[in-house]
Design an enzyme around this catalytic site. Structure first.
Site, mmCIF file in Angstrom:
data_model
loop_
_atom_site.group_PDB
_atom_site.id
_atom_site.type_symbol
_atom_site.label_atom_id
_atom_site.label_comp_id
_atom_site.label_asym_id
_atom_site.label_seq_id
_atom_site.Cartn_x
_atom_site.Cartn_y
_atom_site.Cartn_z
ATOM 1 N N PHE A 60 0.926 -1.114 0.134
ATOM 2 C CA PHE A 60 0.132 0.079 -0.021
ATOM 3 C C PHE A 60 0.914 1.375 -0.220
ATOM 4 O O PHE A 60 1.963 1.340 0.673
ATOM 5 C CB PHE A 60 -0.831 -0.062 1.270
ATOM 6 C CG PHE A 60 -2.104 -1.165 1.065
ATOM 7 C CD1 PHE A 60 -3.300 -0.822 0.714
ATOM 8 C CD2 PHE A 60 -1.618 -2.255 1.851
ATOM 9 C CE1 PHE A 60 -4.338 -1.752 0.795
ATOM 10 C CE2 PHE A 60 -2.649 -3.422 1.744
ATOM 11 C CZ PHE A 60 -3.861 -2.875 1.037
ATOM 12 N N GLU A 61 0.618 2.225 -0.808
ATOM 13 C CA GLU A 61 1.520 3.304 -0.929
ATOM 14 C C GLU A 61 1.628 4.278 0.620
ATOM 15 O O GLU A 61 2.914 4.662 0.390
ATOM 16 C CB GLU A 61 0.564 4.552 -1.894
ATOM 17 C CG GLU A 61 -0.646 4.981 -1.316
ATOM 18 C CD GLU A 61 -1.002 6.097 -2.161
ATOM 19 O OE1 GLU A 61 -1.824 5.884 -3.334
ATOM 20 O OE2 GLU A 61 -1.087 7.335 -1.788
#
Lengths: 256, 330
Positions: A50-51
């Site tokens: 996830f960023e």
């Protein structure tokens, strides 16, 4: 054949693209559901990133935010934006799933604005977020989106996130990392890829119950057709059970 | 160095590294107590016209109390880094505190939908915008934290995101590879919510750090809010847990449940009912005004806001939800 809706079909189709041992950068919603399904159904060693920094979690239930606590549940690491995007930029992220208000024949995405005046747009959308970053760096970018002529436009009015840009070798010349780009577009009606020379979108598979004409009629530009177009297999009972019972019991995503 | 192409977007902060060094040369290194109220911290360190950065990730580990206080004190004409911003952006838009904006992610609250009021503000023409991406702003902070004036990135090239940014395309002197040069941002002021801090500002964070470690070092002035104060002895017992050192910090405010209604890793989950209410009341400007009067303007501080929205009973529910106890699924 099991009974299913189009969102469930799209998620199952997307999940099958994620082989065991691969890595994928995802956002919330349908892309996350697809990654979770892949992990539970056939790719237990799928690395989900996830960023915001969540790295390789065993996601217990659908996250609401790409930065919420579910994205680090039983994870390998709780890191940050640079760690994740640097992993992608040095070539270790295989896939990403994105969305957008508009997509064009080269897979470019608009999630920034509608209307000509940038400082006073008719409609303002969120902007890139991490989408431009993932699409620039991940080897294979995929999009999950409903098939709709307002969404599938010949040229997006604003390129937030790069597809194959102007087609041909324009992306290679742009300076973006070589060899990365749009790979597959998964809709409720079909699966598309990109013709290797022109980089134009083409139909490679049709979902059960739809025809090539349905797909073309719901697209704002002329789609190319692969030499052999196959029928996309429907979700299996096992996939649907995992999706409904374990991943999205409250039907946040599959109820849409 | 030859510039191959450049965006037309504004650069709202000065990327000069030597000017930044002159500022940091004079910043205090004294180990002095910095504990104060959020009200006092905002009065002292947040000014009209400042460029502001908010830590965390939108509705996760955000310094909500600082965002509310900035609105309550009526700051205006600020610059803002719209980096991973969701609920924090929504709060700042409610007060129309900024008119210059670096956009990476704005207006939306991820899977929850778009904020009607933030959209109205962004579509009004009152805000001057430059476009970037989440990673682009991350490396702009990273450059500033490292004391250099730009960072080379391989994203954005060929897109309108580049065209409307202030980035410039350059070539690597070794390989000829093209890079988008991202100018450093030294924010005038930043606010970050952490799990634990001592009275001097030494901080510990659990869970994801987003871009906060670079933001903390890039910011000229830094306000820390923390779930709890801890002893300096505890920091020194094991310094490997310290992620922000005191010499970056100007104010320390103890604000338990300080990320509410956002999520705080290992502490409490986000209050989805309340966030849904925000989005709903924004549809009607009059109703939204009453909502803001109740939840921000008439509140003395963060505790009064929490009391009005369920108090300790609500917080215990959110703690259960964070740890996924079965009771919380009722």
């Amino acid at each position: 054949m099991a009974d299913y809706n189009t969102m469930e079909l799209m998620i199952c189709t997307a999940a099958r693209e994620l082989e065991d041992g691969a890595s994928v950068g995802v956002g919330t919603g349908a892309p996350c559901a697809a990654a979770m399904l892949a992990q539970k159904a056939h790719s237990p060693n799928l690395v989900i990133l996830f960023e915001a920094g969540g790295a390789a979690p065993l996601i217990p239930e659908m996250p609401i935010s790409v930065g919420d606590s579910r994205t680090t549940w039983k994870a390998i690491m709780a890191s940050g934006m640079c760690e994740i995007m640097e992993t992608a930029c040095r070539g270790m992220l295989d896939y990403t799933f994105l969305g957008g208000a508009q997509i064009d024949m080269y897979g470019n995405l608009n999630s920034t604005r509608i209307g000509p005046d940038h400082q006073k747009p008719k409609v303002r959308f969120p902007g890139s977020g991490g989408a431009n970053d993932f699409a620039s760096f991940c080897w294979r970018m995929m999009v999950m989106t409903p098939q709709d002529p307002k969404r599938f436009v010949e040229r997006v009015s604003y390129i937030t996130t790069p597809g194959w840009l102007e087609g041909g070798d324009s992306r290679a010349k742009s300076g973006l990392p070589l060899g990365a780009g749009p790979y597959k577009i998964i809709t409720n009606m079909a699966v598309m890829d990109f013709e290797p020379e022109s980089k134009r979108m083409r139909i490679i598979a049709i979902n059960p119950g739809y025809s090539e004409k349905d797909v073309q009629d719901n697209c704002g530009f002329e789609l190319l057709k692969a030499p052999k177009i196959v029928e996309n297999p429907p979700p299996t009972a096992e996939e649907l059970a995992i999706l409904r019972d374990q991943i999205d019991p409250y039907r946040y995503v599959i109820g849409r | 160095m030859e510039v191959l192409d450049q965006g037309i977007g504004a650069i709202f902060t000065d990327p000069d590294a030597d000017k930044a060094r002159e500022f940091f040369r004079k910043k205090s290194r004294a180990l002095t107590p910095k504990v104060m109220s959020v009200k006092e911290a905002v009065e002292k360190f947040v000014h009209d016209g400042d460029y502001l950065c908010i830590g965390g990730f939108g509705a996760n580990r955000i310094p909500t109390a600082v965002c509310h206080e900035i609105v309550r004190q009526g700051r205006k004409n600020m610059g803002f880094a719209g980096h991973t911003s969701t609920h924090d952006f929504q709060i700042l838009c409610a007060g129309e505190v900024f008119d210059k904006l670096d956009v990476a992610y704005i207006v939306g609250l991820e899977a929850r939908g778009l904020s009607p009021n933030a959209r109205r503000y962004m579509e009004s023409g009152k805000v001057k915008v430059s476009e970037w991406t989440n990673y682009s702003l991350s490396v702009r902070f990273k450059a500033a934290a490292a004391g250099v004036s730009f960072y080379p990135a391989r994203n954005v090239m060929g897109t309108d995101t580049f065209k409307y940014s202030g980035a410039k395309i350059i070539q690597c002197p070794f390989t000829g590879t093209k890079y988008a040069a991202m100018p450093a941002i030294w924010p005038d002021v930043a606010a970050i919510h952490v799990h634990e801090a001592d009275i001097y500002g030494n901080c510990r964070i659990r869970g994801i750090t987003v871009s906060d470690l670079d933001v903390a070092r890039a910011a000229k002035r830094l306000i820390i809010t923390c779930e709890r104060l801890i002893q300096n002895d505890e920091i020194r017992r094991d310094p490997s847990y310290t992620v922000i050192p005191y010499w970056c910090v100007d104010a320390v405010c103890e604000v338990p449940y300080g990320s509410y209604p956002g999520n705080m890793y290992g502490e409490y989950f986000s209050d989805e009912d309340h966030l849904r209410e925000w989005l709903k009341v924004e549809q009607d400007p009059d109703e939204f005004k009453r909502f803001l009067d109740k939840n921000i303007y008439s509140c003395k501080d963060h505790f009064e806001y929490i009391e009005k929205n369920g108090g300790m009973h609500k917080l215990l529910k959110l703690r259960e939800k964070e740890f996924m106890f079965t009771k919380a699924r009722d």
